[in-house]
Enzyme design. Sequence first.
Site, PDB file in Angstrom:
ATOM      1  CG  HIS A  36     -11.765  -8.567   4.216  1.00 51.28           C
ATOM      2  ND1 HIS A  36     -11.262  -9.623   4.947  1.00 51.28           N
ATOM      3  CD2 HIS A  36     -10.932  -8.432   3.160  1.00 51.28           C
ATOM      4  CE1 HIS A  36     -10.192 -10.106   4.354  1.00 51.28           C
ATOM      5  NE2 HIS A  36      -9.965  -9.402   3.266  1.00 51.28           N
ATOM      6  CD  GLU A  72      -1.730  -2.423   1.320  1.00 43.32           C
ATOM      7  OE1 GLU A  72      -2.481  -3.323   0.903  1.00 43.32           O
ATOM      8  OE2 GLU A  72      -0.663  -2.644   1.942  1.00 43.32           O
TER       9      GLU A  72
END
Length: 729
Positions: A521, A450
């Site tokens: 998630h 990321e």
Amino acid sequence: MDRAQIVHKNFLDRVNAADFPAGAAPSGPLAASEAVGTFHAQVLSRALDLTSRAMQKAGEGFYTIGSSGHEGMAAVARALRPTDMAFLHYRDAAFQIARAEQVPGQRISWDMLLSFACSSEDPTSGGRHKVLGSRALMIPPQTSTIASHLPKAVGAAYSIGAAKRHQPEHQVMPEDAIVMCSFGDASANHSTAQGAINTAGWSSVQSTPLPLLFVCEDNGIGISVKTPKGWIEASMAQRPGIKYFKADGLDIYNAFAVAREAAEYVRTRKKPAFLHLRTVRLYGHAGADVPTTYLSKAEVEADEANDPLLHSVRLLNEAGALPPREALKVYTDTCARVERIRAEAVTRPHLKTAEDVAVSLIPPKRDCSPTNGPRLEERAAAFGSDMRAMEEPQPMSRLINWALTDLMLEHGEIIMMGEDVGRKGGVYGVSQKLQQRFGPDRVIDTLLDEQSILGLAIGMGHNGFVPIPEIQFLAYLHNAEDQLRGEAATLPFFSNGQFTNPMVLRIAGLGYQKGFGGHFHNDNSLAVLRDIPGIVIACPSDGAEAAMMMREAVRLAREEQRVVVFVEPIALYPMRDLHAEKDGGWMRTYPSPDRRIALGETGVHGEGTDLAIVTYGNGRYLSAQAQAELAVRGVNARIVDLRWLAPLPEAALLEAVKGCKHVLIVDECRITGSQSEALMALFAEQGDAPTARITASDCFIATGPAYGATLPSKDSIVEAALKLAGAKS
């Protein structure tokens, strides 16, 4: 005397006595005039270090972190072009000074002393920080970064090749430029540095053009922790895809020769290189740091005996370029000149008000060429059979895809990047077909990191692109949040709006995914974003609004150079029904490409005055279900959708709830750090209706049937609304 004064006295005494440290003879392509000019830059860097310490003691300067011992970077600057973007280590004053000599019209001593004094006339930061940096010198300012600038250096280097294929309107770097980023040996161990170096090698072995020069200034210590002897070479010399060079930063002739060779390799081969530069650190780490508290006196004195300025005087003498007596005069004259300039610089004005300080948080607007969208035949070719589907209601994921397609057709400088965004079409299919439509260099499948994804976006923003990076899940942002906080958001602030890195960061996030993934998630906290000054946070709740808000987000990035975070509620991507199975109540038709929802424009659904439900994202969907049930129970409610979470649209919200007897805030994020805190404060301070809130619990989200147990629900919203309105439950 402190160590700075000891080093100063040692220099004077040893040059007078012709007592120089041993070293190699001068050799290489550095001409006599260039060598003398390099020495001048080194001396000015040293004089500024001495003066900055004196200014701090006198209360005239702030935050001293010096470059003494690293003056060999002046030779590296001479090996590069002033159009090569440079992301600098905080000990690189000599580099900036040497580069200033390559650009006409610079007043580098005056400019740097204004920075030391934090004067509002400082041409780099406007008095906000003592930073290296200059728009004219192609040096974006950095604060005390610990390798956080390396990922964006990778992105900036990548952008040079990308600009040849898709030239952005606001291109900054020439096609033959390279990017240089420098850092210390201790910083090289940081995960951010390792990730960036790994990304550079990963790209290079795939023959991706990446003209990037890493420069590691190895002084053997990070504040007080020593770097193991030979560690940098052992860990960096054999990196795949990255060529290793080694130079002596105490020897300006060797440093210039090797740096020029490395730069030529990078420039001609379009591949990254790693220049390992030997340096020493004089004085201490910064400010009042006393090195003898953690190093032996013998170790400190050994470094001081290797003063690079003494090496330079010896080398210049041996090369016949400058006799020691003249070198000494350069030193004493420069110190005196810097003191004279200091006396004037400390009288210059400073920032005074909060408004003065904050004015550069928001970048300046820039002129952009008008666009009227793509030609009809181009649009028809890109969309294909999707053109017919536009006439029918669709779920959010598909409408976002179409909005991105239209935007990429209209603006060639838009580049998407992220893990799985291309060939796979995104984890949830939002970017399906985009790589087929626009190619792999505009929809980039990145490696799994990321920090590198955001660094790529930030760096491309430096060169005129409008990046749309994607972070797959909100929880994954925490691996790279400093790229937003410490880099993207601070750049206009610390450069007084001279440098920007606009982007639209897409993040799939929030909760309500049924039985999938737990909190990794289903992350329902936006607190990490809410306190970053200057960024825009958007959160749509239905597909049509998502498309229109995405267009505004791109406009904000393209025209106003803003950093926008676009949070897309995962659970609403496929949502079709609202009240009953197959009612299609949450699908929308695609709004025409000229329609958008402006920043700060809230959504109002219903005209009820008994209750205003203020919410966003999944909260709006649940509140719409609750709204129908409340009506049956005699409570007429309106729903006010924030849409824009930052900056909070305060005036629009107060107007939207006007005339309502009660206000209920429905926030799907956790009670601590959620938007509800700011909303409760707003309505308490400026509203006149009784206000309550319902939020998620301060708990992570479970996997399985309990996925919604900690979150607001339709039933809990109805219960809270009835209680607030005083109706019977």
